[in-house]
Design a protein around this motif. Sequence first.
Motif, short mmCIF file in Angstrom:
data_model
loop_
_atom_site.label_atom_id
_atom_site.label_comp_id
_atom_site.label_asym_id
_atom_site.label_seq_id
_atom_site.Cartn_x
_atom_site.Cartn_y
_atom_site.Cartn_z
N ARG A 53 58.10 65.21 -62.88
CA ARG A 53 59.33 64.99 -63.11
C ARG A 53 59.92 66.44 -62.10
NH1 ARG A 53 63.56 66.82 -66.98
NH2 ARG A 53 62.14 68.32 -67.78
N HIS A 54 60.95 65.93 -61.35
CA HIS A 54 61.38 67.11 -60.60
C HIS A 54 60.36 67.78 -59.75
CE1 HIS A 54 64.75 66.27 -63.21
NE2 HIS A 54 64.51 67.02 -63.99
N GLY A 55 59.59 67.16 -59.38
CA GLY A 55 58.47 67.76 -58.29
C GLY A 55 57.61 68.55 -58.94
N ARG A 56 57.26 68.46 -60.09
CA ARG A 56 56.25 69.19 -60.76
C ARG A 56 55.55 68.31 -61.89
NH1 ARG A 56 60.86 72.30 -62.88
NH2 ARG A 56 61.43 71.13 -64.92
N ASP A 57 54.47 68.60 -62.44
CA ASP A 57 53.75 67.77 -63.43
C ASP A 57 54.00 68.71 -64.60
OD1 ASP A 57 52.76 65.91 -61.88
OD2 ASP A 57 50.61 66.76 -61.69
N GLU A 58 54.61 67.84 -65.68
CA GLU A 58 54.95 68.62 -66.79
C GLU A 58 53.95 67.75 -67.94
OE1 GLU A 58 59.82 68.99 -66.30
OE2 GLU A 58 59.19 67.58 -67.46
N THR A 193 69.74 77.48 -62.82
CA THR A 193 68.41 77.25 -63.46
C THR A 193 68.12 75.75 -63.48
OG1 THR A 193 69.83 77.03 -65.65
CG2 THR A 193 68.55 79.29 -65.12
N GLY A 194 68.93 75.08 -62.99
CA GLY A 194 68.49 73.81 -62.87
C GLY A 194 68.76 72.72 -63.81
N LEU A 195 69.70 72.98 -64.82
CA LEU A 195 69.86 72.30 -65.97
C LEU A 195 70.47 70.88 -65.84
CD1 LEU A 195 70.98 75.27 -68.70
CD2 LEU A 195 68.58 74.06 -68.24
N HIS A 196 70.92 70.79 -64.81
CA HIS A 196 71.77 69.43 -64.47
C HIS A 196 70.71 68.73 -63.74
CE1 HIS A 196 75.44 70.33 -66.19
NE2 HIS A 196 75.61 71.31 -65.42
N ALA A 197 69.25 68.92 -63.60
CA ALA A 197 68.41 68.39 -62.72
C ALA A 197 68.34 66.94 -63.04
CB ALA A 197 66.88 69.09 -62.75
N ASN A 198 68.30 66.43 -64.32
CA ASN A 198 68.22 65.24 -64.74
C ASN A 198 69.27 64.34 -64.04
OD1 ASN A 198 65.79 65.20 -66.15
ND2 ASN A 198 66.95 65.38 -68.08
N THR A 199 70.43 64.80 -63.96
CA THR A 199 71.63 63.99 -63.55
C THR A 199 71.95 64.33 -62.00
OG1 THR A 199 73.08 65.62 -64.39
CG2 THR A 199 72.60 63.56 -66.00
N HIS A 200 71.73 65.47 -61.46
CA HIS A 200 72.37 65.82 -60.14
C HIS A 200 71.12 65.82 -59.08
CE1 HIS A 200 75.61 66.73 -63.07
NE2 HIS A 200 76.52 67.14 -61.95
N SER A 201 70.01 66.06 -59.45
CA SER A 201 69.10 66.45 -58.50
C SER A 201 68.81 65.16 -57.60
CB SER A 201 67.73 66.69 -59.26
OG SER A 201 67.06 65.60 -59.68
N TRP A 202 68.29 65.69 -56.40
CA TRP A 202 67.97 64.42 -55.45
C TRP A 202 66.70 63.83 -55.57
CZ3 TRP A 202 68.75 68.99 -51.20
CH2 TRP A 202 70.15 69.27 -51.19
N ASP A 203 66.64 62.38 -55.34
CA ASP A 203 65.19 62.00 -55.72
C ASP A 203 64.29 62.07 -54.69
OD1 ASP A 203 66.52 60.42 -57.65
OD2 ASP A 203 67.07 58.70 -56.35
N MET A 204 64.43 62.52 -53.56
CA MET A 204 63.57 62.64 -52.39
C MET A 204 63.21 64.08 -52.28
SD MET A 204 64.54 59.98 -49.34
CE MET A 204 62.97 60.61 -48.51
N PHE A 205 63.92 64.85 -52.60
CA PHE A 205 63.65 66.34 -52.33
C PHE A 205 63.95 67.39 -53.59
CE2 PHE A 205 64.63 64.51 -48.17
CZ PHE A 205 63.18 64.63 -47.38
N PRO A 206 63.50 67.03 -54.77
CA PRO A 206 63.90 67.67 -55.87
C PRO A 206 63.69 69.36 -55.89
CG PRO A 206 61.88 66.74 -56.18
CD PRO A 206 62.33 66.27 -55.09
N ARG A 207 62.72 69.85 -55.27
CA ARG A 207 62.54 71.09 -55.05
C ARG A 207 63.57 71.65 -54.11
NH1 ARG A 207 57.92 73.34 -57.29
NH2 ARG A 207 56.39 71.94 -58.07
N LEU A 208 63.96 71.00 -53.13
CA LEU A 208 64.99 71.62 -51.98
C LEU A 208 66.30 71.67 -52.73
CD1 LEU A 208 65.71 72.46 -49.16
CD2 LEU A 208 66.08 69.89 -48.72
N TRP A 209 66.50 70.60 -53.84
CA TRP A 209 67.83 70.67 -54.56
C TRP A 209 67.92 71.86 -55.20
CZ3 TRP A 209 68.61 70.72 -59.82
CH2 TRP A 209 69.85 70.35 -60.10
N VAL A 210 66.75 72.30 -56.01
CA VAL A 210 66.61 73.44 -56.83
C VAL A 210 66.98 74.61 -55.94
CG1 VAL A 210 65.10 74.84 -58.05
CG2 VAL A 210 65.19 72.56 -58.62
#
Length: 492
Positions: A53-58, A193-210
């Motif tokens: 999720r969001h470019g990392r393994d949780e 802090t990226g708390l909107h990552a679920n709803t706002h982040s980019w699908d292809m480049f999540p780390r770049l969005w952060v």
Amino acid sequence: MFTPMPQLTSEISLDGSSPPVVHIPREIRLSSKANEVYSAALDEHGPVIIVPRHGRDEYIIDHRYAHEVLTGAKNFIFETAVFDMIHLGFLAVFGSRTFVHDVDHLVGGEMQPRMNAIIDQIVPVFQEYFDSMADSVRNLTSDRKFVEIPDVYHRLQLAVAHAMVVMILGQEHASSKTAGHFAAVATGMIEMTGLHANTHSWDMFPRLWVLYTALYAVLFTIIPSFFFTLAPLLWRSRKEHLANGLAARHSEFVPLFDILLAKHYHGKSGLSAIRGFLQSSTLCVGIIFASIHQTVVAGSWILVKLTQTQHEYLPAIRKEWESANISGDSLNVKKLNQLTLLDSFIREVLRTKGDSWGPVRETSRAIRVGPYVLPKNAICLVLLSRAHTHYDNYGAGGEIFDGFQWQKAGRRASQASPDFLTFGLGRWACPGRQLAIHEIKIMLYMLFSAFEFELKENSLRIIDPMNTTSIAPEATLLLRLRQGDDDLGKVA
């Protein structure tokens, strides 16, 4: 009617020692079935699964291992995990471990002993803001009709922000303008802090969005609102703040910034003094975020739930208010602690509102959890919704809302346990939870003493079902002054 669970893909390592990788699509994570799907995956593959999720393994941990993971300080680290999880690198300029320990000591060691004095200082602030809200309602209607106040969340945010100005900087800096700067910092921290990552982040480049959102928030909100606006004022008055901090007594009210200067700035000169001042200022930014945003989010959930269930719960809560504050004087810690029904209601809302994540840990080495081996630096998250409702912890009634059950059981909203993880568990349970609960009680007492509430039909929307911990519900509240309570001061 039962809806079939979506088909998930999983990958299991050949040696069987690593947890299975379960791919949960983005559209599921944004749906109301997110927690159900995660829980089903743990039932099938548990007690640990890896979810990219969001470019990392949780590493998602089952409730049965919550105590082991959250209290095993040697194997599961908090300090670095929280920085990695919510991108607090901007605040880690002096080291993530140093920052976390400084905040923990400040809140637990300096704020807690002064709780009575702090509450005495901030109650008038809340009174002022809700007086203003009463004036707004009075101006909008004269015939006691319900009126729509669309900015209730923002009003709560400003009220808490103003209270935090007093607590952190002192009365001499308290103003609606400074409160606005504090609220802006808190909002900027949400983005950083990226708390909107679920709803706002980019699908292809999540780390770049952060990276993009963090830099934008730091450069265009946090630095201008605090370091360019408030920090110069604090620098000019640093000697007065330092003298106040050095003279502080354990139980007397002292602004937290003054205490920080006494620790990090006192006795230093040149670049070392500047560094100490900046370290104190940076710690203030972290406290602003935690003390404003999380309190307002939790308070919003509880306000909406009490509005929805007021016919069942509000009469008894009102009776308790009247019993605890017979004289109608200002609230204090003793009176707030007597509000045990409200405290129980708060705990039950926090238990049942659907939190997915809360406390986070990072493995310090390869460690076994159940049948699986987790590698070093694995980000570990306990699925809160599962811990808060599972049959193992609550029997068949885990999904049922029972607002007064904790008053009967004698368990406070601030009391952490493996079956109630909203505030964490163990050494790193939230040190500011008692203040947050006190503030929520003050706001609810003043709001429901002054107003009658209704929820506008079809206005409630859960924006991010997986992040109810940090994202408030979207709702439109209708309110009017209570009959005979045209003056808010009469009831508070």
